[in-house]
Design an enzyme around this catalytic site. Structure first.
Site, PDB file in Angstrom:
ATOM      1  N   ASP A  95     -10.809   2.903   4.396  1.00  0.00           N
ATOM      2  CA  ASP A  95     -11.153   1.479   4.337  1.00  0.00           C
ATOM      3  C   ASP A  95     -12.673   1.277   4.410  1.00  0.00           C
ATOM      4  O   ASP A  95     -13.161   0.173   4.152  1.00  0.00           O
ATOM      5  CB  ASP A  95     -10.515   0.743   5.522  1.00  0.00           C
ATOM      6  CG  ASP A  95      -9.460  -0.250   5.092  1.00  0.00           C
ATOM      7  OD1 ASP A  95      -9.489  -0.680   3.929  1.00  0.00           O
ATOM      8  OD2 ASP A  95      -8.614  -0.601   5.940  1.00  0.00           O
ATOM      9  N   GLN A 141      -4.360  -1.742   9.597  1.00  0.00           N
ATOM     10  CA  GLN A 141      -4.342  -3.086   9.009  1.00  0.00           C
ATOM     11  C   GLN A 141      -4.941  -4.086   9.996  1.00  0.00           C
ATOM     12  O   GLN A 141      -4.592  -4.106  11.182  1.00  0.00           O
ATOM     13  CB  GLN A 141      -2.895  -3.467   8.638  1.00  0.00           C
ATOM     14  CG  GLN A 141      -2.767  -4.750   7.841  1.00  0.00           C
ATOM     15  CD  GLN A 141      -3.432  -4.695   6.457  1.00  0.00           C
ATOM     16  OE1 GLN A 141      -3.522  -3.639   5.843  1.00  0.00           O
ATOM     17  NE2 GLN A 141      -3.905  -5.836   5.986  1.00  0.00           N
ATOM     18  N   LYS A 163       0.849  -1.204   0.000  1.00  0.00           N
ATOM     19  CA  LYS A 163       0.000   0.000   0.000  1.00  0.00           C
ATOM     20  C   LYS A 163       0.886   1.256   0.000  1.00  0.00           C
ATOM     21  O   LYS A 163       0.624   2.219  -0.720  1.00  0.00           O
ATOM     22  CB  LYS A 163      -0.943  -0.029   1.217  1.00  0.00           C
ATOM     23  CG  LYS A 163      -2.009  -1.115   1.080  1.00  0.00           C
ATOM     24  CD  LYS A 163      -2.783  -1.413   2.365  1.00  0.00           C
ATOM     25  CE  LYS A 163      -3.726  -2.618   2.128  1.00  0.00           C
ATOM     26  NZ  LYS A 163      -4.471  -3.041   3.308  1.00  0.00           N
TER      27      LYS A 163
HETATM   28  N1  GUN Z   1      -6.901  -7.140   6.265  1.00  0.00           N
HETATM   29  C1  GUN Z   1      -7.255  -7.898   5.192  1.00  0.00           C
HETATM   30  N2  GUN Z   1      -7.817  -7.112   4.241  1.00  0.00           N
HETATM   31  C2  GUN Z   1      -7.798  -5.844   4.711  1.00  0.00           C
HETATM   32  C3  GUN Z   1      -8.225  -4.591   4.184  1.00  0.00           C
HETATM   33  O1  GUN Z   1      -8.755  -4.469   3.065  1.00  0.00           O
HETATM   34  N3  GUN Z   1      -8.028  -3.527   4.986  1.00  0.00           N
HETATM   35  C4  GUN Z   1      -7.474  -3.631   6.210  1.00  0.00           C
HETATM   36  N4  GUN Z   1      -7.335  -2.530   6.928  1.00  0.00           N
HETATM   37  N5  GUN Z   1      -7.068  -4.763   6.739  1.00  0.00           N
HETATM   38  C5  GUN Z   1      -7.233  -5.870   5.983  1.00  0.00           C
END
Ligand code: GUN
Length: 292
Positions: free
Chosen positions: A121, A98, A54
């Site tokens: 998100d 995350q 990211k």
């Molecule tokens: N863990 C697995 N997929 C995601 C996601 O799309 N966003 C976040 N923040 N954590 C994750």
């Protein structure tokens, strides 16, 4: 092979190019550089890999990023203090925590704290609540489900009036995917580990979104001829012919499904690249909302 392949890598590349062009335009106009803060707690290898992808995407698209890599034993109070400081930081437009967090931390309280206009998100209760209600618009839609719907639209699959079946009801993928499909006027069935006679339900699906984390679980004979199949799974399977000793497969048995479906996403190169592309799109949107 009868199914048309939906090329997520190609479509994600197009989304990224469009975001990069708009970022450059903003900066040329003297506006702020869209900036994402990532919060990683602990040392899970998969989470660290996702977060660094990211961050890399931000750099590639001309966006800024701030990383908070925090110890696995951080206290709830300290983590909340860091989220609040990111909320107050005018140079940060998007905040991504995350998931999953270590088990001693209260995920709900952390997500609730992220200010709604920085919730790129789309996991805060306000954004999810708006997604769930008719006539309300979330500021941000969760990135993976957003990517799934974007792929269906790009492939020209009609969502309105379709029978859509979602396998999996996770907060990150299955549940928001079902809400998005409903908001687009599909008739939605959500299946999970306690669902009885899964194949009889999937065989009725014009659109099948699979996010259950079980390698090649969905068989060809479970699929309605000409259906659109979106495979969210990423699983590693032992493969002696590969140097690494494994290969990536989805939650759908691709070789069987491609003979029956009308459209199908491959793994890798399907939904995977879309998640980060949509996160970049959301982060640009966050900057546009905060500094028009
Ligand atoms: N863990 C697995 N997929 C995601 C996601 O799309 N966003 C976040 N923040 N954590 C994750």
């Amino acid at each position: 092979m009868s199914a048309q392949l939906i090329d997520g890598k190609l479509i994600a590349g197009q989304v990224r190019e469009e975001v990069a062009a708009n970022v450059a335009k903003r900066i040329a106009a003297g506006k702020s550089k869209p900036t994402l803060a990532t919060v990683l707690v602990g040392e899970r290898v998969d989470s660290a890999t996702y977060v660094s992808s990211k961050q890399k995407a931000c750099a590639e698209l001309g966006m800024g990023s701030v990383s908070k890599n925090l110890p696995a034993d951080i206290s709830q109070e300290e983590l909340e203090r860091i989220i609040k400081s990111l909320n107050d930081d005018k140079s940060v437009h998007g905040i991504l925590v995350q998931l999953p967090l270590p088990s001693h931390l209260n995920e709900e309280r952390v997500l609730q704290l992220i200010s709604v206009e920085k919730d790129v998100d789309g996991f805060s209760p306000l954004n999810i609540g708006r997604l769930a209600q008719r006539g309300r618009e979330p500021l941000f839609v969760p990135c993976t489900p957003y990517g799934c719907i974007y792929l269906l639209d790009k492939a020209g699959v009609q969502i309105e009036g379709a029978n859509a079946v979602v396998l999996g009801r996770s907060n990150i993928v299955g549940m928001p995917a079902a809400l998005l499909l409903m908001s687009r006027n599909a008739t939605v069935t959500v299946c999970h580990s306690r669902t009885k006679d899964l194949p009889s339900l999937t065989r009725n699906a014009d659109i099948l979104i699979v996010a259950i984390g079980k390698a090649e679980f969905v068989r060809g004979e479970w699929i309605k001829p000409s259906a659109a199949v979106i495979d969210v799974g990423i699983n590693s399977k032992p493969d002696a012919t590969k140097k690494s000793g494994y290969r990536l497969v989805g939650d759908v048995n691709f070789d069987e499904a491609k003979e029956v479906a009308g459209f199908i996403t491959p793994v890798p190169g399907g939904v995977g690249p879309m998640t980060i592309a949509m996160l970049m799109k959301n982060t640009l949107r966050a900057a546009e909302i905060q500094n028009p």
